[in-house]
Design a protein around this motif. Sequence first.
Motif, PDB file in Angstrom:
ATOM      1  N   VAL A 148       0.888  -1.158  -0.045  1.00 58.25           N
ATOM      2  CA  VAL A 148      -0.020   0.043  -0.060  1.00 58.25           C
ATOM      3  C   VAL A 148       0.855   1.427  -0.102  1.00 58.25           C
ATOM      4  N   ILE A 149       1.947   1.216   1.028  1.00 57.62           N
ATOM      5  CA  ILE A 149       2.937   2.317   0.763  1.00 57.62           C
ATOM      6  C   ILE A 149       3.476   2.788  -0.392  1.00 57.62           C
ATOM      7  N   SER A 150       4.115   1.526  -0.958  1.00 62.20           N
ATOM      8  CA  SER A 150       4.852   1.937  -2.335  1.00 62.20           C
ATOM      9  C   SER A 150       3.974   2.248  -3.445  1.00 62.20           C
ATOM     10  N   SER A 151       2.478   1.862  -3.280  1.00 58.01           N
ATOM     11  CA  SER A 151       1.466   2.112  -4.296  1.00 58.01           C
ATOM     12  C   SER A 151       1.308   3.829  -4.114  1.00 58.01           C
ATOM     13  N   TRP A 152       1.172   4.049  -2.858  1.00 59.55           N
ATOM     14  CA  TRP A 152       0.898   5.484  -2.558  1.00 59.55           C
ATOM     15  C   TRP A 152       2.007   6.259  -2.990  1.00 59.55           C
ATOM     16  N   ARG A 153       3.316   5.905  -3.006  1.00 57.43           N
ATOM     17  CA  ARG A 153       4.565   6.696  -3.251  1.00 57.43           C
ATOM     18  C   ARG A 153       4.650   6.689  -4.693  1.00 57.43           C
ATOM     19  N   ARG A 154       4.269   5.799  -5.434  1.00 57.39           N
ATOM     20  CA  ARG A 154       4.083   5.547  -6.863  1.00 57.39           C
ATOM     21  C   ARG A 154       3.226   6.627  -7.487  1.00 57.39           C
ATOM     22  N   ALA A 155       1.940   6.589  -6.782  1.00 57.04           N
ATOM     23  CA  ALA A 155       0.902   7.497  -7.144  1.00 57.04           C
ATOM     24  C   ALA A 155       1.497   9.124  -7.231  1.00 57.04           C
ATOM     25  N   MET A 156       2.079   9.392  -6.037  1.00 53.71           N
ATOM     26  CA  MET A 156       2.537  10.714  -5.724  1.00 53.71           C
ATOM     27  C   MET A 156       3.607  11.268  -6.775  1.00 53.71           C
ATOM     28  N   GLU A 157       4.518  10.109  -6.820  1.00 61.11           N
ATOM     29  CA  GLU A 157       5.620  10.259  -8.007  1.00 61.11           C
ATOM     30  C   GLU A 157       5.114  10.624  -9.452  1.00 61.11           C
ATOM     31  N   VAL A 158       3.996   9.667  -9.930  1.00 56.68           N
ATOM     32  CA  VAL A 158       3.911   9.803 -11.328  1.00 56.68           C
ATOM     33  C   VAL A 158       2.955  10.803 -11.353  1.00 56.68           C
ATOM     34  N   ALA A 159       1.960  11.134 -10.401  1.00 56.11           N
ATOM     35  CA  ALA A 159       0.890  12.365 -10.495  1.00 56.11           C
ATOM     36  C   ALA A 159       1.378  13.672 -10.706  1.00 56.11           C
ATOM     37  N   TYR A 160       2.574  13.736  -9.804  1.00 60.88           N
ATOM     38  CA  TYR A 160       3.262  15.252  -9.804  1.00 60.88           C
ATOM     39  C   TYR A 160       4.534  15.425 -10.395  1.00 60.88           C
ATOM     40  N   GLN A 161       4.720  14.411 -11.569  1.00 62.84           N
ATOM     41  CA  GLN A 161       5.764  14.812 -12.525  1.00 62.84           C
ATOM     42  C   GLN A 161       5.495  16.082 -13.078  1.00 62.84           C
ATOM     43  N   PRO A 162       6.419  17.035 -13.077  1.00 62.35           N
ATOM     44  CA  PRO A 162       6.250  18.443 -13.494  1.00 62.35           C
ATOM     45  C   PRO A 162       5.465  18.517 -15.090  1.00 62.35           C
ATOM     46  N   GLU A 163       5.861  17.438 -15.932  1.00 62.69           N
ATOM     47  CA  GLU A 163       5.136  17.684 -17.340  1.00 62.69           C
ATOM     48  C   GLU A 163       3.776  17.155 -17.014  1.00 62.69           C
ATOM     49  N   LYS A 164       3.445  16.142 -16.344  1.00 64.19           N
ATOM     50  CA  LYS A 164       1.911  15.876 -16.151  1.00 64.19           C
ATOM     51  C   LYS A 164       1.214  16.972 -15.609  1.00 64.19           C
ATOM     52  N   LEU A 165       1.783  17.552 -14.494  1.00 59.15           N
ATOM     53  CA  LEU A 165       1.198  18.559 -13.599  1.00 59.15           C
ATOM     54  C   LEU A 165       0.804  19.722 -14.388  1.00 59.15           C
ATOM     55  N   TYR A 166       1.881  20.180 -15.181  1.00 58.65           N
ATOM     56  CA  TYR A 166       1.780  21.468 -15.867  1.00 58.65           C
ATOM     57  C   TYR A 166       0.913  21.448 -16.988  1.00 58.65           C
ATOM     58  N   ALA A 167       0.730  20.143 -17.729  1.00 61.83           N
ATOM     59  CA  ALA A 167      -0.293  20.050 -18.794  1.00 61.83           C
ATOM     60  C   ALA A 167      -1.722  19.927 -18.195  1.00 61.83           C
ATOM     61  N   ARG A 168      -2.072  19.584 -16.932  1.00 59.24           N
ATOM     62  CA  ARG A 168      -3.342  19.709 -16.353  1.00 59.24           C
ATOM     63  C   ARG A 168      -3.677  21.047 -16.082  1.00 59.24           C
ATOM     64  N   TYR A 169      -2.551  21.737 -15.493  1.00 63.39           N
ATOM     65  CA  TYR A 169      -2.696  23.153 -15.441  1.00 63.39           C
ATOM     66  C   TYR A 169      -3.150  24.073 -16.853  1.00 63.39           C
ATOM     67  N   GLN A 170      -2.222  23.553 -17.684  1.00 57.69           N
ATOM     68  CA  GLN A 170      -2.586  24.140 -19.163  1.00 57.69           C
ATOM     69  C   GLN A 170      -4.110  24.058 -19.528  1.00 57.69           C
ATOM     70  N   TYR A 171      -4.602  22.806 -19.295  1.00 56.58           N
ATOM     71  CA  TYR A 171      -6.045  22.563 -19.670  1.00 56.58           C
ATOM     72  C   TYR A 171      -6.800  23.600 -18.599  1.00 56.58           C
ATOM     73  N   GLN A 172      -6.431  23.772 -17.595  1.00 56.77           N
ATOM     74  CA  GLN A 172      -7.358  24.404 -16.440  1.00 56.77           C
ATOM     75  C   GLN A 172      -7.373  25.920 -17.285  1.00 56.77           C
ATOM     76  N   CYS A 173      -6.463  26.439 -17.414  1.00 59.27           N
ATOM     77  CA  CYS A 173      -6.359  27.749 -18.231  1.00 59.27           C
ATOM     78  C   CYS A 173      -7.046  27.769 -19.318  1.00 59.27           C
TER      79      CYS A 173
END
Length: 528
Positions: free
Chosen positions: A402-427
């Motif tokens: 469970v802990i390693s799933s959580w860490r992976r989810a955090m790591e991938v969801a907040y990769q700068p490219e992915k996060l900024y793409a989501r913000y671009q969509y919001q803009c």
Amino acid sequence: MRARSIETARRILCVFPRYTSAFGTFEYAYPLTDGVKAFMPPQGLLLIAAYLPANWPVRFVDENIRAATNEDFEWADAVFVSGMHIQRQQMNDICRRAHAFDLPVAIGGPSVSACPDYYPSFDYLHVGELGDATDDLIGRLAQDPSRPPEQVVLKTIDRLPMTEFPIPAYELAETKKYFLGSIQFSSGCPYQCEFCDIPGLYGRNPRLKTPQQIIAELDRLRECGMTDTVYFVDDNFIGNRKAALELLPHLIEWQKKTGYVMRLACEATLNIAKRPEILEKMREAFFVTIFCGIETPDPDALKAMQKDHNMMVPILEGIQTINSYGMEVVSGIIMGLDTDKPETADALLSFVDQSRIPLLTINLLQALPKTPLWDRLEREGRLVDDDSRDSNVDFLLPYDQVISSWRRAMEVAYQPEKLYARYQYQCDYTYANRLKVPVSPEMKTWANIRRALIMLRNIFWQIGVLGDYKKVFWKFALGRLKRGDLEGLIGPTMIAHHLIKFARAASGGEQNASNYSIRLREASVPAE
Ligand code: SF4
């Protein structure tokens, strides 16, 4: 209203404890601001401060901004403390420091109300909301300001109606040093999600302030210098839909009158997407963000936690509807549920991509006292009392998995490219649907311009020059600059910086997997 006047005045020192580093307090964004040191002014303590008899001098210290000094303790006749479970260690520390000056210390707020036994060294426990226990506490201190021989527990039976709440003493808080302003309209929630302690603590029939009280509070916040985002801390802004609908026209009028100097944000259930009449008015009142406890995209899991109301509209459709009214959705997510499978992290990451929600607080399940979840796990013998763990739940999947799933989810969801793409969509799609508000003289003040320039300088230097994801940053920033959209540049880049930094620390094992974790680390926001 205030407590009735009592001739004998007592000097009360109200101390709000430091936060343990948490995803939702945005501390990695503070160095990019013009001096923000803390998250939100604490409603509870400021309310008590305002309720005390008019002739009782009050000092308020938020230890996220500065530590209470010897001089503060020497000045005081008694110390009041309030906070959440996550601040437990810091609250006990304040008690210890106050006792060094032989002062009586009272604790109130959500943590002690749920778990009085967490606080054995305090002199007075104020359990429950503002009410007869508060009057009793004031009366006892007026009579005798020395420490009682043993702990006194005061429980509120008769709550003060919210229509009689005084305006919290915002004037005692350094409003400019907070990331967000805060205001409370209602208390309680009609639902009964299995993991949540709100209905148990505050009831299922929401109690309410009047629209006139809210307008007076907004006026006071403005007088105190608050000009940014103000967050309705209600657990569910539409807990009473009729009341929310009655309040909104007053907010719209107020915004028109004051030139839209404040953006509004709140928490609400996702079924708000079924209420276009509410969403339209929220758009007009300049609500820009709604925090929705989506918890999980898995329908079976939602059913198991009694959160079926999240499925009244298909989840992705609900998010899109809210976005179409110009409001960004922030989402709470829980991992470690009984329904989780080895592939849960992948399903969650695919939901993050599809929903384009930039900010999701992804926490591990934690059983809180006074919840149906706690009772069930207790019956099943699945509550774990082990400070070295990130959760007190004995998961059905192996803990390490469970802990390693959580860490992976955090790591991938907040990769700068992915996060900024989501913000671009919001803009492009969400912010573009916002109310076009006129630029009022208040927004064009030199103080505001200076503030924006300081933040831009910090962002360009710390991320654009020194940062390690500057390519992604500049691609987004140049797009915003070309459109002359400084607001769309400053807000998302500050938040993104916090998310990226926190997620890196989390996936490297340096942060708690639960906001409520009993594994209390050293608070990361130093008091000066
Ligand atoms: S809807 Fe939100 S506040 Fe209400 S019980 Fe569920 S989690 Fe708690």
